[in-house]
Design a protein around this motif. Structure first.
Motif, PDB file in Angstrom:
ATOM      1  N   THR A  37     -61.763  39.273  58.077  1.00  0.00           N
ATOM      2  CA  THR A  37     -62.083  40.698  58.233  1.00  0.00           C
ATOM      3  C   THR A  37     -61.354  41.528  57.186  1.00  0.00           C
ATOM      4  N   GLN A  40     -63.213  40.962  53.788  1.00  0.00           N
ATOM      5  CA  GLN A  40     -64.546  41.563  53.776  1.00  0.00           C
ATOM      6  C   GLN A  40     -64.523  43.046  54.142  1.00  0.00           C
ATOM      7  N   ILE A  47     -68.532  39.812  61.091  1.00  0.00           N
ATOM      8  CA  ILE A  47     -68.454  38.558  60.334  1.00  0.00           C
ATOM      9  C   ILE A  47     -69.147  37.446  61.124  1.00  0.00           C
ATOM     10  N   ASP A  81     -69.211  32.905  55.375  1.00  0.00           N
ATOM     11  CA  ASP A  81     -69.658  34.163  54.758  1.00  0.00           C
ATOM     12  C   ASP A  81     -69.447  34.186  53.248  1.00  0.00           C
TER      13      ASP A  81
END
Length: 113
Positions: A37, A40, A47, A81
């Motif tokens: 987190t 990003q 996520i 991700d």
């Protein structure tokens, strides 16, 4: 024998590193989620759920039970991700830019061919 190669030393770009204390019961999974987190700049619900990539309970068990006396820490690696992540039994969580790795691999392959 676990994979003891330190991924990222030559072909990856480290973008984030954090740690947790497996001896005190800190969660490797929660530390990984928090790190993702951060990288990003996202909330937890934005996520990819870690459980869709790795079995969190199994990962926790491996990290907790891996012997401290082993010559190298256990490393669990996954891609989440678009980030290559490494969780180590000595409490280190590293996140690498998977795209940079892919680009360098493609560049090396095109040089070899």
């Amino acid at each position: 024998m676990p994979d003891t190669e330190l991924k990222g030393t030559a072909d990856q770009t480290l973008v984030h590193e954090t740690d947790f204390d497996p001896e005190s019961g800190q969660s490797a999974v929660v530390t990984l989620i928090d790190a993702l987190t951060t990288v990003q700049d996202a909330d937890h619900d934005e996520i990819t759920p870690i459980g869709t990539v790795v079995d969190g309970d199994s990962m926790e068990t491996l990290v907790e039970r891996y012997p401290d006396s082993a010559p190298q820490p256990l490393q669990i690696k996954a891609t989440v991700d678009g980030w290559d992540v490494t969780i180590r039994s000595d409490g280190v969580v590293r996140i690498y830019d998977a795209q940079a790795t892919s680009d360098s691999t493609q560049s090396a392959e095109s040089t070899v061919s």
